[in-house]
Design an enzyme around this catalytic site. Structure first.
Site, PDB file in Angstrom:
ATOM      1  N   THR A   1      49.526  56.837   2.539  1.00 20.72           N
ATOM      2  CA  THR A   1      50.534  57.788   2.998  1.00 20.72           C
ATOM      3  C   THR A   1      51.617  57.994   1.945  1.00 20.72           C
ATOM      4  O   THR A   1      51.996  59.133   1.640  1.00 20.72           O
ATOM      5  CB  THR A   1      51.194  57.286   4.298  1.00 20.72           C
ATOM      6  OG1 THR A   1      50.187  57.075   5.282  1.00 20.72           O
ATOM      7  CG2 THR A   1      52.206  58.288   4.822  1.00 20.72           C
ATOM      8  N   THR A   2      52.116  56.885   1.373  1.00 22.64           N
ATOM      9  CA  THR A   2      53.164  56.966   0.366  1.00 22.64           C
ATOM     10  C   THR A   2      52.659  57.646  -0.900  1.00 22.64           C
ATOM     11  O   THR A   2      53.440  58.223  -1.656  1.00 22.64           O
ATOM     12  CB  THR A   2      53.709  55.565   0.042  1.00 22.64           C
ATOM     13  OG1 THR A   2      54.014  54.893   1.266  1.00 22.64           O
ATOM     14  CG2 THR A   2      54.958  55.622  -0.804  1.00 22.64           C
TER      15      THR A   2
ATOM     16  N   TYR B   1      45.720  63.242  14.799  1.00 21.01           N
ATOM     17  CA  TYR B   1      45.597  64.524  15.493  1.00 21.01           C
ATOM     18  C   TYR B   1      44.534  64.504  16.588  1.00 21.01           C
ATOM     19  O   TYR B   1      44.769  64.954  17.702  1.00 21.01           O
ATOM     20  CB  TYR B   1      45.319  65.691  14.520  1.00 21.01           C
ATOM     21  CG  TYR B   1      45.339  67.033  15.213  1.00 21.01           C
ATOM     22  CD1 TYR B   1      46.553  67.629  15.557  1.00 21.01           C
ATOM     23  CD2 TYR B   1      44.157  67.687  15.547  1.00 21.01           C
ATOM     24  CE1 TYR B   1      46.575  68.844  16.220  1.00 21.01           C
ATOM     25  CE2 TYR B   1      44.175  68.896  16.211  1.00 21.01           C
ATOM     26  CZ  TYR B   1      45.390  69.481  16.549  1.00 21.01           C
ATOM     27  OH  TYR B   1      45.409  70.665  17.215  1.00 21.01           O
TER      28      TYR B   1
ATOM     29  N   TYR C   1      44.889  50.495   9.486  1.00 23.84           N
ATOM     30  CA  TYR C   1      46.272  50.967   9.332  1.00 23.84           C
ATOM     31  C   TYR C   1      46.700  51.660  10.616  1.00 23.84           C
ATOM     32  O   TYR C   1      46.181  52.722  10.959  1.00 23.84           O
ATOM     33  CB  TYR C   1      46.350  51.907   8.129  1.00 23.84           C
ATOM     34  CG  TYR C   1      47.692  52.527   7.838  1.00 23.84           C
ATOM     35  CD1 TYR C   1      48.878  52.031   8.359  1.00 23.84           C
ATOM     36  CD2 TYR C   1      47.763  53.633   6.994  1.00 23.84           C
ATOM     37  CE1 TYR C   1      50.101  52.616   8.061  1.00 23.84           C
ATOM     38  CE2 TYR C   1      48.980  54.227   6.694  1.00 23.84           C
ATOM     39  CZ  TYR C   1      50.145  53.718   7.231  1.00 23.84           C
ATOM     40  OH  TYR C   1      51.351  54.308   6.942  1.00 23.84           O
TER      41      TYR C   1
ATOM     42  N   ARG D   1      53.022  58.571  13.091  1.00 17.68           N
ATOM     43  CA  ARG D   1      52.473  59.648  12.260  1.00 17.68           C
ATOM     44  C   ARG D   1      51.140  60.160  12.791  1.00 17.68           C
ATOM     45  O   ARG D   1      50.782  61.305  12.520  1.00 17.68           O
ATOM     46  CB  ARG D   1      52.302  59.173  10.818  1.00 17.68           C
ATOM     47  CG  ARG D   1      53.610  58.866  10.124  1.00 17.68           C
ATOM     48  CD  ARG D   1      53.432  58.626   8.621  1.00 17.68           C
ATOM     49  NE  ARG D   1      53.398  59.870   7.896  1.00 17.68           N
ATOM     50  CZ  ARG D   1      54.184  60.166   6.846  1.00 17.68           C
ATOM     51  NH1 ARG D   1      55.076  59.289   6.420  1.00 17.68           N
ATOM     52  NH2 ARG D   1      54.072  61.310   6.230  1.00 17.68           N
TER      53      ARG D   1
ATOM     54  N   LYS E   1      47.341  46.757   8.670  1.00 12.86           N
ATOM     55  CA  LYS E   1      48.711  47.147   8.354  1.00 12.86           C
ATOM     56  C   LYS E   1      49.307  47.666   9.650  1.00 12.86           C
ATOM     57  O   LYS E   1      48.971  48.759  10.105  1.00 12.86           O
ATOM     58  CB  LYS E   1      48.748  48.221   7.271  1.00 12.86           C
ATOM     59  CG  LYS E   1      50.153  48.734   6.969  1.00 12.86           C
ATOM     60  CD  LYS E   1      50.140  49.888   5.978  1.00 12.86           C
ATOM     61  CE  LYS E   1      51.551  50.417   5.746  1.00 12.86           C
ATOM     62  NZ  LYS E   1      51.571  51.572   4.811  1.00 12.86           N
TER      63      LYS E   1
ATOM     64  N   ILE F   1      52.760  45.746   3.415  1.00 12.66           N
ATOM     65  CA  ILE F   1      52.349  46.895   2.596  1.00 12.66           C
ATOM     66  C   ILE F   1      53.574  47.796   2.563  1.00 12.66           C
ATOM     67  O   ILE F   1      53.972  48.362   3.578  1.00 12.66           O
ATOM     68  CB  ILE F   1      51.096  47.574   3.152  1.00 12.66           C
ATOM     69  CG1 ILE F   1      49.913  46.591   3.057  1.00 12.66           C
ATOM     70  CG2 ILE F   1      50.793  48.858   2.377  1.00 12.66           C
ATOM     71  CD1 ILE F   1      48.596  47.127   3.578  1.00 12.66           C
TER      72      ILE F   1
END
Length: 301
Positions: free
Chosen positions: A48-49, A111, A137, A142, A165, A207
């Site tokens: 994501t980052t 989604y 994760y 999100r 994570k 993380i």
């Protein structure tokens, strides 16, 4: 006990961009070397980052391959390989395995908002697609879906699923995962402001976003706890708390990229639809960076 890919800080590394939006590989090299030589215990690439949502497949794999070659075994390289399309996540996992990564990070399918059974089947398919260790994760804010502790327990029975994570921010959930999974699942928190508390519940590290700025200091929060010095871990956690919180005053990775730019790294802006913060938030971030001595008083964006 299953293989632990790393203990400590795995930095979720940003992806630097040129003005034209292309990946800036000379800067990426500097960032990778800074992590490998500066205290990080692992790097997570194209998560994501790292703006994986706006990387096409060729860019994604090229970025991962570059990281593997540049790190050259100094620390583990974990590749983001998740998707809300199970077939695509399987394919990406297999391609990353060919490149030679040390592990995979698989986010919950966003989604679609699948059921717990759907989550189990999705992650099972991804895990069985390669011989690599997999970190799940979970970031409900999100993706719109949460992995329940009972589902983690089922998934932890799959040999190649070695960790998670956990970015729900829910300590009761972390405790539930630890209680149900034990040594079958290594827990990493995904929240920089909760490292010490997560370690107390059995996590083995973080993380991290703040690790982009301070890899050694973030490592030290974990290492102090591992060494039995819980008070020092707590002290460091609280010392850097304001900085950690500032990096989430807007959607990640907007603030961290602006922070790195202010610190002199030519990482560029995020790709649309993410864009720089307004002047008020930017000045607030810069003031926090000044307070921590990370930028000079005169620095302005």
């Amino acid at each position: 006990m299953k293989k632990v890919i790393f203990r400590g800080v795995g930095t979720a590394i940003i992806t630097p961009m040129k003005e034209n939006g292309e990946i800036n590989y000379p800067v990426f090299k500097k960032l990778l070397d800074r992590q490998a030589d500066g205290g990080a215990d692992a790097v997570v690439v194209a998560g994501t980052t790292g703006e994986n949502a706006t990387l096409d497949d060729d860019e994604h794999l090229e970025l991962v391959e570059f990281a593997v070659k540049e790190i050259d075994g100094r620390i583990p390289v974990i590749a983001g390989a998740g998707s809300n399309n199970t077939a695509h996540a399987v394919w990406m996992s297999q391609e990353c395995e060919k490149i030679g990564v040390d592990g995979l990070l698989h986010v919950t399918p966003y989604y679609n908002k699948t059921s717990q059974e759907g989550l189990y089947r999705h992650f099972r398919a991804c895990a069985q697609a390669t011989g690599l260790p997999v970190i799940l994760y979970n970031v409900p804010s999100r993706t719109g879906v949460n992995i329940l502790p009972e589902t983690y327990r089922r998934l932890s029975e799959i040999d190649s699923i070695v960790g998670c994570k956990e970015a729900s921010g829910n300590f009761s959930q972390i405790a539930g995962i630890a209680a149900l999974c034990g040594e079958n699942l290594t827990i990493y928190t995904g929240n920089d402001d909760q490292i010490t508390t997560a370690l107390a519940l059995g996590a083995q590290g973080v993380i991290s976003v703040v690790g982009n700025l301070l890899p050694r200091e973030t490592h030290d929060i974990c290492q102090a706890y591992f060494d039995g010095n819980c008070e020092e871990s707590k002290r460091l956690q609280l010392k850097y708390l304001e900085l950690m919180q500032a990096l989430f005053m807007d959607v990640n990775p907007i603030p961290v990229k602006q922070a790195m730019r202010a610190m002199g790294y030519d990482v560029g802006e995020c790709r649309l639809p993410l864009c720089d913060m307004d002047s008020v938030k930017t000045e607030r971030l810069l003031q926090v960076l000044r307070d921590y001595g990370l930028v000079e008083e005169s620095v302005k964006e």
